[in-house]
Scaffold this motif. Structure first.
Motif, PDB file in Angstrom:
ATOM      1  N   PRO A   4      12.983  47.890  15.031  1.00 15.17           N
ATOM      2  CA  PRO A   4      12.512  47.994  13.645  1.00 15.17           C
ATOM      3  C   PRO A   4      11.694  46.768  13.266  1.00 15.17           C
ATOM      4  N   PRO A   5      10.824  46.873  12.258  1.00 13.78           N
ATOM      5  CA  PRO A   5      10.052  45.710  11.819  1.00 13.78           C
ATOM      6  C   PRO A   5      10.971  44.582  11.363  1.00 13.78           C
ATOM      7  N   LEU A   6      10.523  43.352  11.568  1.00 14.70           N
ATOM      8  CA  LEU A   6      11.334  42.203  11.189  1.00 14.70           C
ATOM      9  C   LEU A   6      11.542  42.191   9.676  1.00 14.70           C
ATOM     10  N   CYS A 147      -0.118  52.034  -3.314  1.00 14.98           N
ATOM     11  CA  CYS A 147       0.729  50.837  -3.308  1.00 14.98           C
ATOM     12  C   CYS A 147       1.399  50.689  -1.940  1.00 14.98           C
ATOM     13  N   GLU A 148       1.594  49.449  -1.528  1.00 13.91           N
ATOM     14  CA  GLU A 148       2.206  49.225  -0.220  1.00 13.91           C
ATOM     15  C   GLU A 148       3.724  49.100  -0.296  1.00 13.91           C
ATOM     16  N   VAL A 170      14.376  55.096   0.418  1.00 11.30           N
ATOM     17  CA  VAL A 170      13.915  54.695   1.754  1.00 11.30           C
ATOM     18  C   VAL A 170      13.675  55.925   2.616  1.00 11.30           C
ATOM     19  N   GLN A 171      14.606  56.880   2.568  1.00 13.41           N
ATOM     20  CA  GLN A 171      14.462  58.109   3.348  1.00 13.41           C
ATOM     21  C   GLN A 171      13.259  58.915   2.872  1.00 13.41           C
ATOM     22  N   GLN A 172      13.082  59.024   1.563  1.00 18.68           N
ATOM     23  CA  GLN A 172      11.952  59.785   1.034  1.00 18.68           C
ATOM     24  C   GLN A 172      10.625  59.137   1.402  1.00 18.68           C
ATOM     25  N   GLY A 175       8.477  55.594   5.660  1.00 20.17           N
ATOM     26  CA  GLY A 175       7.474  54.706   6.217  1.00 20.17           C
ATOM     27  C   GLY A 175       6.122  54.743   5.535  1.00 20.17           C
ATOM     28  N   ARG A 176       5.954  55.573   4.509  1.00 23.90           N
ATOM     29  CA  ARG A 176       4.663  55.639   3.814  1.00 23.90           C
ATOM     30  C   ARG A 176       4.431  54.431   2.917  1.00 23.90           C
TER      31      ARG A 176
END
Length: 260
Positions: A4-6, A147-148, A170-172, A175-176
């Protein structure tokens, strides 16, 4: 399978001194604001410029013209637009903003204008999100704006109280965009929050009260002799250390899965 990303710790800093303390403690990003005791408002141009000159980590600036709700009139939106433009001119890395309509929906027209003014700067949608009527609908709207990340406590007083709702977001998001928990986060609960939500970015002020250095005190004006709140490098370091331990375990687990 990649790890996973740091994890990243963003610190809400209410001054240049707080921002530098957070950087010293190992923060990955600064959200610069003023009046943290009011939930934060936009800092002065000079504060932003000085922070930009001194910091080596990413600097995001809170764009919020006043305390209170997030229903803004045309004059307030013009002020926010100009503040975004100032952040672009000063070379900031991002801005933190959010506008709602009277029904508790993301005001997409007003937000789109602000996001457009930000250009290449990163954009975080702030805790106005916690005041929306329909979080699932609002999250899709925020994603649609480009938005990021979104900062949220899960619409509760603290992120730990809102952990279940944050996990759903987070689930919804899938990763977008990044769902970044904030409110009441410290070294003692950040690991549990990460496990409960699946989040990889976290927002905290890590602040402590500093006493006033004034030796002269005026009788009857005690409210004007208090010190200040400042981000504490040691608390930031403690939270970053917890996140680094979590990342190390994730990397080890990923490597083990890859070897099996």
């Amino acid at each position: 399978m990649s790890a996973p990303p740091l994890p990243v710790l963003e610190v809400a800093a209410n001054s240049v001194a707080s921002a530098l303390a957070a950087q010293e403690g190992g923060a990955g990003r600064i959200e610069l604001c003023a009046a943290l005791e009011l939930g934060g408002v936009t800092p002065s141009y000079a504060e932003i410029a000085t922070a930009r000159d001194r910091l080596t980590i990413p600097l995001y600036v809170l764009i919020r013209p006043r305390a209170g709700d997030f229903l803004y009139n045309d004059f307030e939106c013009e002020v926010m637009l100009r503040d975004v433009e100032a952040c672009v001119a000063l070379g900031c890395d991002g801005v933190v903003l959010g506008v709602l309509d009277a029904e508790g929906r993301v005001d997409q027209a007003r937000c789109r204008a602000l996001v457009g003014a930000a250009g290449r700067l990163g954009v975080t949608f702030h805790r106005a999100f916690d005041m929306v009527a329909d979080p699932a609908q609002a999250l899709d709207a925020v994603i649609g704006l480009g938005c990021e990340r979104v900062l949220s406590s899960g619409a509760r007083a603290s992120a730990m109280e809102g952990a279940v709702a944050l996990g759903v977001l987070v689930q919804q998001a899938a990763g977008r965009l990044v769902v970044m928990p904030g409110a009441g986060i410290h070294a003692g609960n950040i690991a549990a929050l990460a496990q409960a939500t699946g989040a990889r970015e976290f927002h905290a002020s890590a602040k402590r009260a500093l006493p006033s250095g004034m030796r002269h005190r005026q009788t009857g004006l005690d409210g004007m002799t208090t010190g200040e709140w400042r981000s504490d490098a040691a608390e930031v370091h403690a939270m970053v250390s917890v996140l680094q331990d979590l990342a190390a375990r994730d990397i080890a687990a990923s490597a083990q899965r890859g070897a099996s």
